[in-house]
Motif scaffolding. Structure first.
Motif, mmCIF file in Angstrom:
data_model
loop_
_atom_site.group_PDB
_atom_site.id
_atom_site.type_symbol
_atom_site.label_atom_id
_atom_site.label_comp_id
_atom_site.label_asym_id
_atom_site.label_seq_id
_atom_site.Cartn_x
_atom_site.Cartn_y
_atom_site.Cartn_z
ATOM 1 N N ASP A 237 6.567 25.443 -66.211
ATOM 2 C CA ASP A 237 7.360 24.823 -67.267
ATOM 3 C C ASP A 237 8.697 25.514 -67.471
ATOM 4 N N GLY A 238 8.747 26.822 -67.206
ATOM 5 C CA GLY A 238 9.989 27.554 -67.421
ATOM 6 C C GLY A 238 11.115 27.139 -66.503
ATOM 7 N N ASN A 239 10.803 26.422 -65.433
ATOM 8 C CA ASN A 239 11.832 25.990 -64.478
ATOM 9 C C ASN A 239 12.078 24.479 -64.511
ATOM 10 N N ARG A 240 11.729 23.842 -65.603
ATOM 11 C CA ARG A 240 11.854 22.384 -65.664
ATOM 12 C C ARG A 240 13.323 21.927 -65.611
ATOM 13 N N TRP A 241 14.287 22.805 -65.940
ATOM 14 C CA TRP A 241 15.688 22.412 -65.959
ATOM 15 C C TRP A 241 16.393 22.686 -64.631
ATOM 16 N N VAL A 242 15.665 23.267 -63.672
ATOM 17 C CA VAL A 242 16.208 23.472 -62.332
ATOM 18 C C VAL A 242 16.100 22.157 -61.577
ATOM 19 N N ASN A 243 17.220 21.666 -61.058
ATOM 20 C CA ASN A 243 17.212 20.351 -60.418
ATOM 21 C C ASN A 243 18.286 20.276 -59.343
ATOM 22 N N ALA A 244 17.952 19.591 -58.237
ATOM 23 C CA ALA A 244 18.890 19.338 -57.136
ATOM 24 C C ALA A 244 19.364 20.625 -56.474
ATOM 25 N N GLN A 245 18.508 21.642 -56.446
ATOM 26 C CA GLN A 245 18.901 22.940 -55.929
ATOM 27 C C GLN A 245 18.151 23.303 -54.643
ATOM 28 N N ARG A 246 18.805 24.103 -53.819
ATOM 29 C CA ARG A 246 18.174 24.736 -52.656
ATOM 30 C C ARG A 246 17.906 26.184 -53.036
ATOM 31 N N ILE A 247 16.639 26.560 -53.083
ATOM 32 C CA ILE A 247 16.255 27.921 -53.439
ATOM 33 C C ILE A 247 15.714 28.603 -52.189
#
Length: 255
Positions: A237-247
């Motif tokens: 849940d803590g990463n729900r705002w990460v979007n459209a990224q290459r990690i």
């Protein structure tokens, strides 16, 4: 007080390697699993048993990600599994992990090798995701798998890396098109990992292993749990705002 609904993740290629670690890390984080396997049912069932040991529910389904003609039938099988095991009609997370490698110079790459990489990694990811979108809940997550080889070039991996570059572009388009449904889409890009992938060269070739370790800031090659843990964290849940990224999860190779 309403009881939280346990999330369900569908992880492709979860009978071994990175997919297996991903499934087990998600189970440890309280996620139920649909795991797919290509041909080794025994390995897949062993993973299901380990997931159940975490107190989670799981089913194993056969899937060849290189054969898009089977995807519609697979989606129907997922629908049945969701109804029978969870009494639900949607799942929460799709992890497009399954894949295979090819090692050949551009001069020596055959059309058959190229087509196989295309079908498995790019066409497979595109059309499997397409077929499963009606079953993914609004507000869910998609995590595609790329490779460190899209950032740095190593001779012999061109066909594989080209397809993974396409997956990264696809991720951004999916994020744009699925934003209205609240679905976030990201790419995880592992570095060199000690598994049986590509014939197990990173794991079994001591010279290659040592060379990669020397190029990596953290001083070793990656292990499956390095990736499985990262996937579980990205889907938390803590990463729900990460979007459209290459990690990239590579320990800092070639920096």
């Amino acid at each position: 007080m309403t009881t939280p609904i346990t999330p369900i993740a569908l992880v492709t290629g979860a009978s071994r390697g990175l997919g297996r670690s991903t499934a087990l890390k998600l189970a440890a984080n309280g996620v139920d699993l649909i795991v797919t396997y290509h041909s080794n049912l025994a390995e897949a069932e062993a993973v299901v048993q380990l997931i159940q040991a975490h107190g989670r529910r799981a089913v194993a389904l056969q899937l060849d990600v290189g054969d898009s003609n089977t995807f519609a039938a697979f989606a129907r099988t997922v629908t049945t599994a969701l109804a029978d095991t969870w009494q639900r009609d949607r799942f929460d997370y799709l992890v497009n992990n399954a894949g295979s490698g090819a090692h050949a110079s551009i001069a020596d790459t055959s059309e058959e090798q190229f087509d196989r990489m295309f079908n498995v990694h790019l066409k497979g990811t595109f059309f499997l995701t397409q077929k499963l979108l009606p079953l993914l809940r609004d507000g869910g997550r998609i995590l595609n798998t790329s490779s460190g080889l899209t950032r740095f070039a190593l001779p012999g991996f061109a066909a594989y890396a080209v397809m993974k570059g396409g997956v990264e572009v696809l991720t951004r388009y999916l994020a744009q098109e699925l934003g209205a449904r609240g679905i976030s889409v990201n790419t995880i890009a592992p570095g060199a990992i000690s598994t049986d992938f590509g014939g197990g060269a990173v794991r079994d070739n001591a010279e290659m292993n040592a060379s990669i370790a020397r190029q990596t800031a953290l001083g070793r090659v990656g292990m499956p749990d390095d990736i499985g843990g990262a996937v579980a964290a990205l889907l938390s849940d803590g990463n729900r705002w990460v979007n459209a990224q290459r990690i990239e999860v590579s320990g800092g190779i070639a920096i």
